[in-house]
Design an enzyme around this catalytic site. Structure first.
Site, short mmCIF file in Angstrom:
data_model
loop_
_atom_site.label_atom_id
_atom_site.label_comp_id
_atom_site.label_asym_id
_atom_site.label_seq_id
_atom_site.Cartn_x
_atom_site.Cartn_y
_atom_site.Cartn_z
N GLU A 196 -15.02 70.66 26.08
CA GLU A 196 -15.42 71.18 27.39
C GLU A 196 -15.81 70.04 28.35
O GLU A 196 -16.79 70.15 29.09
CB GLU A 196 -16.58 72.18 27.23
CG GLU A 196 -16.19 73.41 26.44
CD GLU A 196 -17.31 74.42 26.30
OE1 GLU A 196 -17.04 75.62 26.33
OE2 GLU A 196 -18.49 73.99 26.17
N GLU A 279 -12.28 79.41 22.01
CA GLU A 279 -13.62 79.94 21.80
C GLU A 279 -13.66 81.31 22.46
O GLU A 279 -13.91 81.44 23.65
CB GLU A 279 -14.70 79.03 22.42
CG GLU A 279 -14.96 77.75 21.68
CD GLU A 279 -16.19 77.00 22.21
OE1 GLU A 279 -17.00 77.62 22.93
OE2 GLU A 279 -16.32 75.80 21.90
#
Length: 638
Positions: A196, A279
């Site tokens: 991320e 995710e």
């Protein structure tokens, strides 16, 4: 792979404007690209391809370092019965290199054994190699000793000193991984670089360096990937398709998955964007003092089916959360306020389908299994059996001594650091837990006294711009407008906690400190700072309590939970194993999970380090189920 140089002068958005293809498996044939090797995994025609056949990833995150090794097989088997074909796991740098160039790959850190076991059970592996992982893990997986380096490192950047340490770490990790790659006969199909990053920065040179370093160790056939939130801003910062790195996305159950995958395509090259939520959030994290986070089972299952029914792929985050054993739980802050500190629970249950202690007899597991069964390539194993737990009942603890009385047992004099001004814990060599700061103060005329607090590290920030999170006293200290100097920093260590004996302690470690200031029995917890109090208090000095309980036979060795209702805050050790932090005073977690492999037939020892004040009767209660509903009105009032 289309060479990145072809596109150097062409805006990526224009190149990708014609690439929106159907997700249908019928329109996505796979042609082997590497002759002579029967085991291949690659991306083609916006599909994952495994050995010449389109492959749909139905995976789940399950972190080896949050599960005692004796339970790895059980938890993986429950993931298999859920219908998963892929396991994704982070690799936290800090558990593998706790001290510079002192490496650990044993016990709960035995990554290779975990991957081999998953392979034997028929799983593929998506490995999130970092070096940053986030994961609600202390400092986002970075070893805390990075914070002791001067001048200060710029974490997650092209800082040359930082990159040299990453290169050294990956020079140890990645050679261990190479034999486990899919093309080499192992289960690893993809390696994630960073995590991320688009939510943190925009240093593409840093990401490109990581990709090149990974390929140097692992070869060019490997599929590398990044994970970012499904938005233009994050993907623009975090995706590096020009390095041949596939950009995956993450999102929650109420997001529009079709829109998310369309955005994802904009940041991959033509034909290189199989729809994947790496995710897909089955739950969410909880901080101390918050209401327990939960998500609806039916809506979670419906959102997953919406992905799978369109030939998309998903990795459940989490399939099984596990536990933040020891002192490794992380923390968050407000995005614009560093002081808004939010430490994470010891439990990492995450409201996942496989609960913290392995339970699957719950609506979320059943609903997700019902959906996955429709899309699984093979029949699912039978529904797993229930987890046996035991309520061992009430155990009386005895107060052994206060922290001051035990100071020279838990603070090795050879590790005491002296400095003109206080220094951070990391600079004093204390990476986790507690440190006692000591300075002398010549009080003014009158009857003033000073009560000095300990410094407690409740977990370093693991996400966002405030990740450079040193602990301890980070500035000078003043009393009555005078700056205190000549400090001693005593690292408090619990290496031999279960061997404590008050009599032996007092004979071997007489308390020698002259009390040149009045140290009242009143310490106040504070995260990363020191405070003073000038008022009388009831006795609430940090102290250790010890108790014993017996388990008569091996058949009675079962998982259990310790209820700390009535206590305030501290850490607990079962048979010298740090089972984590408790803080029922703020909740919502009131019990700590104790896996059966930590226990033993015969006598078992429990030691508690209570930081404020003990429950009046000094008892704890072993119960058979987790509790997130302590009646706060029943807590001991100081």
């Amino acid at each position: 792979m289309i060479p990145g140089s072809i596109f150097n002068a062409i805006p990526l958005s224009l190149v990708l404007s014609f690439t929106f293809l159907s997700y249908s498996s019928g329109s996505s044939p796979c042609s082997p690209t590497h002759q002579g090797n029967a085991r291949q995994f690659w991306i083609e025609n916006d599909r994952f391809c495994k050995d010449g056949v389109p492959f749909q990833i139905i995976g789940g995150d399950m972190h080896y370092f949050r599960i005692v090794p004796e339970y790895w097989k059980d938890r993986l088997s429950r993931a298999k019965a859920l219908g998963l074909n892929t396991i994704q796991t982070y690799v936290p740098w800090n558990i593998h290199e706790p001290q510079p160039e002192k490496y650990s790959f044993n016990g709960i850190a035995d990554l290779e054994a975990y991957i081999q076991l998953a392979h034997e059970l028929g799983f593929l592996i998506m490995l999130r190699a970092g070096p940053y992982i986030c994961g609600e893990w202390d400092l986002g997986g970075f070893p805390a000793w990075l914070l002791s380096i001067e001048p200060a490192l710029e974490l997650r950047s092209s800082d040359s000193t930082y990159l040299s340490l990453v290169e050294r770490w990956w020079g140890v990790l990645l050679p261990k991984i190479r034999p486990l790659l899919y093309q080499n006969g192992g289960p690893i199909i993809m390696i994630q670089v960073e995590n991320e990053y688009g939510s943190f920065g925009s240093d593409k040179n840093y990401l490109q360096y990581l990709a090149k370093l990974a390929r140097r160790h692992l070869g060019d056939e490997l599929v590398l990937y990044t994970t970012d939130g499904a938005g233009d801003a994050t993907l623009n910062n975090g995706a590096i398709p020009e390095e041949g790195v596939y950009a995956a996305v993450d999102f929650d159950t109420w997001s529009n998955s079709s829109s998310a995958f369309e955005i994802q395509k904009k940041y991959n090259f033509p034909g290189k964007s199989p729809p994947l939520s790496s995710e897909f959030y089955t739950g969410w994290l909880t901080h101390w003092g918050e209401k327990l986070a939960t998500t609806n089972a039916s809506s979670t299952a419906a959102a997953l089916e919406n992905i799978l029914s369109k030939d998309g792929s998903a990795v459940l985050y989490m399939a099984h959360g596990g536990t933040n054993f020891g002192l490794f739980s992380g923390a968050n802050t407000d995005s614009n306020d560093e002081s808004d500190y939010k430490p994470d629970l010891t439990s990492y249950d995450y409201d996942a389908p496989i609960k913290e202690y392995g339970d699957v007899n719950n609506p979320k597991y059943k609903e997700l299994r019902r959906v996955i069964r429709k899309y699984a390539a093979a029949p699912l194993p039978s529904f797993p059996s229930s987890i046996a737990t035991e309520a061992y009942g009430i155990v009386k603890l005895n107060k052994m001594f206060s922290l001051f009385e035990a100071l020279y047992l838990f603070s090795n004099p050879t590790k005491t650091v002296e400095s003109e001004n206080p220094i951070p814990m990391e600079s004093a060599g204390q990476m986790y837990g507690f440190m006692l700061y000591e300075s002398e103060y010549e009080q003014k005329k009158g009857n003033s006294t000073v009560s000095i607090s300990k410094v407690e590290n409740m977990g370093r920030v693991n996400y966002g711009k405030y990740i450079y999170d040193r602990k301890g006293i980070l500035s000078t200290v003043q009393v009555d407008n005078l700056t205190l100097h000549r400090w001693k920093m005593h690292p408090i260590q619990f290496d031999y906690i279960s061997n404590l004996s008050k009599n032996g302690l007092m004979k071997k470690y007489p308390y020698p400190i002259e009390e040149k200031i009045s140290l009242r029995r009143g310490f106040k917890n504070h995260i990363g700072n020191m405070r003073y109090r000038h008022r009388e208090q009831k006795s609430n000095t940090p102290a250790l309590y010890k108790g014993h309980f017996n388990i008569n036979s091996t058949s009675m060795l079962k998982d259990t939970f310790i209820s700390f209702c009535g206590w305030n805050k501290g850490i607990a050790f079962a048979n010298n194993f740090n089972i984590g932090r408790f803080w029922p005073k703020v909740g919502p977690q009131c019990t700590l999970y104790v896996p059966a492999p930590i226990l033993q037939q015969g006598e078992n020892t429990l030691v508690i380090f209570e930081l404020e004040s003990a429950k009046p009767d000094h008892t704890i209660n072993f119960v058979s189920a987790p509790d997130f509903s302590c009646n706060l009105n029943m807590l001991h009032e100081k």
